[in-house]
Design a protein around this motif. Sequence first.
Motif, mmCIF file in Angstrom:
data_model
loop_
_atom_site.group_PDB
_atom_site.id
_atom_site.type_symbol
_atom_site.label_atom_id
_atom_site.label_comp_id
_atom_site.label_asym_id
_atom_site.label_seq_id
_atom_site.Cartn_x
_atom_site.Cartn_y
_atom_site.Cartn_z
ATOM 1 N N GLU A 124 66.783 3.653 53.472
ATOM 2 C CA GLU A 124 66.758 3.755 52.015
ATOM 3 C C GLU A 124 66.235 5.131 51.576
ATOM 4 N N ARG A 125 65.181 5.581 52.244
ATOM 5 C CA ARG A 125 64.634 6.893 51.901
ATOM 6 C C ARG A 125 65.644 7.998 52.179
ATOM 7 N N LYS A 126 66.414 7.869 53.266
ATOM 8 C CA LYS A 126 67.442 8.875 53.562
ATOM 9 C C LYS A 126 68.496 8.916 52.468
ATOM 10 N N ARG A 127 68.942 7.696 51.995
ATOM 11 C CA ARG A 127 69.970 7.636 50.945
ATOM 12 C C ARG A 127 69.474 8.275 49.647
ATOM 13 N N ILE A 128 68.243 7.922 49.265
ATOM 14 C CA ILE A 128 67.672 8.469 48.029
ATOM 15 C C ILE A 128 67.521 9.993 48.136
ATOM 16 N N ALA A 129 67.118 10.455 49.339
ATOM 17 C CA ALA A 129 66.958 11.892 49.544
ATOM 18 C C ALA A 129 68.292 12.614 49.424
ATOM 19 N N GLU A 175 73.645 20.493 42.193
ATOM 20 C CA GLU A 175 74.412 20.636 40.959
ATOM 21 C C GLU A 175 73.614 21.397 39.904
ATOM 22 N N ARG A 176 72.263 21.060 39.782
ATOM 23 C CA ARG A 176 71.448 21.763 38.795
ATOM 24 C C ARG A 176 71.335 23.250 39.123
ATOM 25 N N GLU A 195 69.212 12.826 45.720
ATOM 26 C CA GLU A 195 68.386 13.825 45.058
ATOM 27 C C GLU A 195 68.826 15.244 45.420
ATOM 28 N N ILE A 196 69.174 15.441 46.699
ATOM 29 C CA ILE A 196 69.648 16.762 47.133
ATOM 30 C C ILE A 196 70.913 17.169 46.394
#
Length: 467
Positions: A371-376, A385-386, A379-380
Amino acid sequence: MKADQAKKVDFIRTAEKLKTQLANLEKDKNGHLYNRKSDFKVEYSLLEELEHSMTVSRKTEKAKILQHLSKIQNNVKRLQQQLKDVKPTPEFVDKLKEMMEEVENAVNAFKEEQRQIYEQLLKEEKTTINELSVFERKVELWALGSSTSEKVLKLPSARVSVDKTLENHLPEEVLEFERFLQRTGGRQGGWDDYDHQNFLKVWTKHKGRLSYIDEALEYLCGRTKEDIEKHDKWYQEFLILHERKKESIKKWKEKQQQEKEGNLKEKEKSEKMLKEEWLQHEEAQKQKAEEERKRQKAAIEAWKKQKAIAFAMEQASQVKLEKEKEKKHQKEHQRQCHMKLLLERYTLQKKEKEELEKLEKEKREEAEKEERKRIAAEEITKFQERDLHKLELRILQKQAKEVEKREKEKRLAKLREKVETHLTRDWSRLYKPTKGWEERIKGVAPTASEPLLRIPRRAVPAWRQGL
């Protein structure tokens, strides 16, 4: 522990007391030695050097003792550190044994060294006390003055009457020796003990040869060569008479020994008769003792039988107790085996439970990790994009600035074209007066061409006019 604590307190109190006493003694010594230092400068300088050397040696010895004690203390601390982490291995035991022997040897060596030092100090103290007593005696003799010594030397030489009973019983040589001593002033020939001992030391060193007189004069202050020769003659006569006295006493002792042997023989005869009577009495006592021994033997045999019966009964009760103890031990062993099986079963169940919990925990951690890998990853992507949007804005701003800069340069070029003029240089203008100067000199008339009609003077006051 209370007794040890009390001993430590007593030792510390005694040490402080001795330290205070030592400080007071040093203070008194310095007061006595250095009050009149200027009067005896050479002697006191020697004393100062001796005191300095003794102080240095004492400090060196103290440092050596402290170093030795610190070494022993470090060994003991190292042994205590080793004892905190005990390992039941032969190597560890051998190491502990070696360390304990090292500490013990160091302590014993320190004790032996201190004992030898104390013995040497005691010997030196005894020698010093003897020397001080000799010096005190000599000072006392000096204090008595020469008048007392002259009175001692001028004693009447008349013969002292000897008791008639002593003359009848003592040998002639002994009486002659005693008369000689009474006539010549005793066993020192009228000299004091200090001078006589110094004379004997030098006389013994040279074995009575006349070469000793020069050396004796150095030791015997206040004595002349004639006094020493007279004392030498007296001492030789004293030795001869003393030897005769010893020989006569020896003969007298031999005579007494012969008389004693005769008395002993008579005594042996009487003792032999008494011994025979005592043997007869001893034989009767032996017979009586034999009968008593037989009676005691019979009593002992009866006591042994009773003891054997009691021992057999005790053995039977002991066997019974052993059987009961064995049964009890077997029951206890069975109970321990049962408890051991229960404990093993409980341990196995607990181990299985822990393994299941461990697997569940690993699965849960793995899911959380995914889950942490997916969220990371999400976010990346957002951050990328920003950053891309910001980069585009920065490029547009840069392009707008460049356009605005080009427009500004164009406007400046047009303004420069409008106000630009072409001028030529006139070098004669440098020598011409300026417009300002021309305007300034317009209203000023030339002064050099007109004559001077009146010279200006200062006004004279009214009260000074006509003087």
